[in-house]
Design an enzyme around this catalytic site. Structure first.
Site, PDB file in Angstrom:
ATOM      1  N   THR A 152       0.830  -1.208   0.000  1.00 37.56           N
ATOM      2  CA  THR A 152       0.000   0.000   0.000  1.00 37.56           C
ATOM      3  C   THR A 152       0.864   1.257   0.000  1.00 37.56           C
ATOM      4  O   THR A 152       0.424   2.312  -0.427  1.00 37.56           O
ATOM      5  CB  THR A 152      -0.896   0.044   1.258  1.00 37.56           C
ATOM      6  OG1 THR A 152      -0.086  -0.270   2.388  1.00 37.56           O
ATOM      7  CG2 THR A 152      -2.029  -0.960   1.165  1.00 37.56           C
ATOM      8  N   ALA A 202      14.392 -12.310   3.703  1.00 34.99           N
ATOM      9  CA  ALA A 202      13.270 -12.906   4.435  1.00 34.99           C
ATOM     10  C   ALA A 202      12.080 -11.957   4.492  1.00 34.99           C
ATOM     11  O   ALA A 202      11.139 -12.184   5.249  1.00 34.99           O
ATOM     12  CB  ALA A 202      13.715 -13.288   5.843  1.00 34.99           C
ATOM     13  N   SER A 206      17.751  -4.936   3.586  1.00 27.60           N
ATOM     14  CA  SER A 206      18.423  -3.937   2.750  1.00 27.60           C
ATOM     15  C   SER A 206      18.132  -2.519   3.226  1.00 27.60           C
ATOM     16  O   SER A 206      19.020  -1.671   3.231  1.00 27.60           O
ATOM     17  CB  SER A 206      18.065  -4.115   1.277  1.00 27.60           C
ATOM     18  OG  SER A 206      16.700  -4.278   1.137  1.00 27.60           O
ATOM     19  N   ASP A 238       9.588   0.932   4.876  1.00 23.75           N
ATOM     20  CA  ASP A 238      10.702   0.248   5.543  1.00 23.75           C
ATOM     21  C   ASP A 238      11.673   1.257   6.150  1.00 23.75           C
ATOM     22  O   ASP A 238      12.163   1.080   7.271  1.00 23.75           O
ATOM     23  CB  ASP A 238      11.452  -0.642   4.545  1.00 23.75           C
ATOM     24  CG  ASP A 238      10.528  -1.632   3.874  1.00 23.75           C
ATOM     25  OD1 ASP A 238       9.401  -1.815   4.371  1.00 23.75           O
ATOM     26  OD2 ASP A 238      10.919  -2.209   2.846  1.00 23.75           O
TER      27      ASP A 238
HETATM   28  C1  GLA Z   1       8.986  -3.984   0.259  1.00 21.13           C
HETATM   29  C2  GLA Z   1       9.101  -2.499  -0.070  1.00 21.13           C
HETATM   30  C3  GLA Z   1       8.138  -1.698   0.798  1.00 21.13           C
HETATM   31  C4  GLA Z   1       6.717  -2.219   0.656  1.00 21.13           C
HETATM   32  C5  GLA Z   1       6.693  -3.743   0.905  1.00 21.13           C
HETATM   33  C6  GLA Z   1       5.343  -4.352   0.638  1.00 21.13           C
HETATM   34  O1  GLA Z   1       9.406  -4.229   1.559  1.00 21.13           O
HETATM   35  O2  GLA Z   1      10.406  -2.055   0.152  1.00 21.13           O
HETATM   36  O3  GLA Z   1       8.208  -0.341   0.455  1.00 21.13           O
HETATM   37  O4  GLA Z   1       6.205  -1.888  -0.591  1.00 21.13           O
HETATM   38  O5  GLA Z   1       7.645  -4.422   0.103  1.00 21.13           O
HETATM   39  O6  GLA Z   1       4.389  -3.871   1.527  1.00 21.13           O
END
Ligand code: GLA
Length: 445
Positions: free
Chosen positions: A55, A149, A154, A197
């Site tokens: 999202t 995982a 990263s 993230d």
């Molecule tokens: C990866 C991307 C995030 C997000 C997730 C899925 O971790 O880096 O920004 O889009 O996938 O929710």
């Protein structure tokens, strides 16, 4: 070191003792690699996401939680603008580069790109090269972030690097700007992810998830709110051991499907820029405007521009309708989860997590048989509130809210079922909901 251990307790809680052994070993390796003197220690955590998958790049809602597993960066500034990198894990070869506003990337897969990206972005932002450093990374499991995982190893590495460059440059970073910078730095590596993230790695609070609205306001800020994890439950992480392969292409194809959806919906809703903008429209009306499947070439033929997206071939079949349905429904589920948590309705939270897993599998097509096996086994245990895959998908981890008294039973049962049904071993561990990234301290080696 005793003082240091006390400080580590405020970060890691019950695993502080084991972490201090890891810190000590890292400092020793640093001295061997770069000689005696002062060392700055930075850290940035991995994360799981309670709900709100795929999202963020659609300007939607997410609810991530930082892990107590992190990337450590031990660093000593250098006066010559060079960055020299080593890793405690021998399989990662040393890297060197010079800081500038245009840093050539190393080949795909070279871990030094996670330092090159932030060095370049921060140099551009500050308008002068950030100082270089001698750095040693310690991110090996079990106390480092498991790689591949789906728990953002990263981003943890990128954020640890960015925090170090910012510190040596004397830049007093603010959350949103730094999160955006780190997200841009990851685009440098090639994945067109969102901001979740990096945001959680920077701004996590101990014991809390972070509700984040990924739509920036006019000032470029994001609305966020720490949400306490439900009392009486542990957030358990089940790592399937299945690792992503070639997901950059798959990931970017999902982004393309969402962008195609926006472009097509704009014919009726000209003001929209992201799927988030049609959140309040009934799905039935939107669905009719979206094709089930369309190739990039077909969309281009219809004048639909998808923007800059590497590794999305012209004949890639984009499942536009189902992908948009997932994003639309997932945003509603995140908001419903927040209200259920606010009123302590853990049963409803569990249902929403289960529905999110279902949607990720059937609509976004990012689950695997192993993740489905883990989620199904988790739901069998007494009192468990939901189970769902977490992160990008295609392997990685499942999470579940488990009553405190059931954790031992849960771990044994799910582990056993997984091995019987898949012939593989799952690693199951509790998420301690650790704090966000930063400078841990200064040591002398
Ligand atoms: C990866 C991307 C995030 C997000 C997730 C899925 O971790 O880096 O920004 O889009 O996938 O929710």
């Amino acid at each position: 070191m005793t003082e240091f251990v006390a400080h580590l307790e405020s970060i890691y809680g019950p695993t502080a003792e084991q972490q201090s052994a890891r810190y000590r070993a890292g400092l020793e390796r640093f001295r061997e690699a770069y000689g005696p003197g002062p060392v700055h220690i930075f850290r940035a955590p991995g994360r799981v996401n309670l709900i709100g998958e795929h999202t963020d790049y659609n300007h939607g809602y997410v609810l991530p939680v930082a892990l107590d597993r992190d990337a450590l960066l031990l660093a000593r500034p250098r006066p010559d603008g060079q960055v020299r990198l080593k890793n405690v894990e021998g399989k990662f070869s040393p890297g060197t580069f010079s800081v500038s506003a245009t840093i050539p990337s190393a080949p795909i897969g070279d871990w030094s790109n996670y330092a090159r990206g932030p060095a370049q972005e921060l140099t551009r932002l500050l308008g002068k090269p950030v100082p270089g450093f001698d750095g040693l990374v310690s991110a090996a499991p079990p106390y480092g972030v498991p790689r591949g995982a789906g728990v953002s190893s990263s981003s943890a590495l990128t954020v640890a690097m960015a925090v170090a460059f910012a510190h040596f440059a004397g830049w007093d970073w603010q959350g949103a700007e730094m999160a955006r910078l780190c997200s841009d730095a990851e685009w440098y590596v090639g994945t067109r992810g969102g901001i979740m993230d990096q945001f959680i790695a920077l701004l996590a609070e101990r014991g809390h998830a972070l509700f984040l609205d990924c739509r920036p306001d006019a000032q470029g800020d994001f609305l966020s709110r720490p949400i306490p994890l439900p009392a009486g439950y542990r957030l358990l992480v089940m790592d399937s051991g299945v690792r992503h392969t070639n997901t950059r292409n798959e990931f970017n194809q999902r982004v393309a499907a969402c962008r195609a959806g926006v472009a097509l919906l704009r014919r009726v809703y000209p003001a929209i820029t992201h799927l988030r903008d049609v959140e309040d429209e009934p799905w039935g009306g939107l669905e009719a405007l979206l094709p089930e499947v369309a190739s990039v070439a077909e969309l281009k033929g219809e004048g639909v521009a998808l923007g800059d997206l590497p590794n999305v071939p012209d004949d890639a079949p984009l499942r536009v309708r189902a992908c948009c349905r997932h994003v639309w429904s997932e945003n509603h589920r995140v908001l419903a989860t927040i209200s259920a948590l606010d009123r302590g309705d853990i049963v409803r939270v569990g249902q929403l997590l289960d529905e999110a897993h279902q949607s990720a599998g059937t609509d976004y097509c990012i689950s695997t048989p192993e993740l489905d096996t883990l989620a199904a086994a988790a739901r069998q245990v007494n009192g468990v509130a939901g189970a769902r895959l977490t992160g990008a998908g295609w392997g990685g981890c499942v999470i579940s809210l488990v009553p405190e008294g059931e954790v031992a039973e849960f771990t044994a049962y799910v582990g056993r079922v997984y091995t019987v049904q898949t012939g593989q071993e799952a690693t199951i561990f509790p998420c301690q909901a650790g704090p966000g990234a930063g400078l841990v301290g200064l040591a002398e080696v």
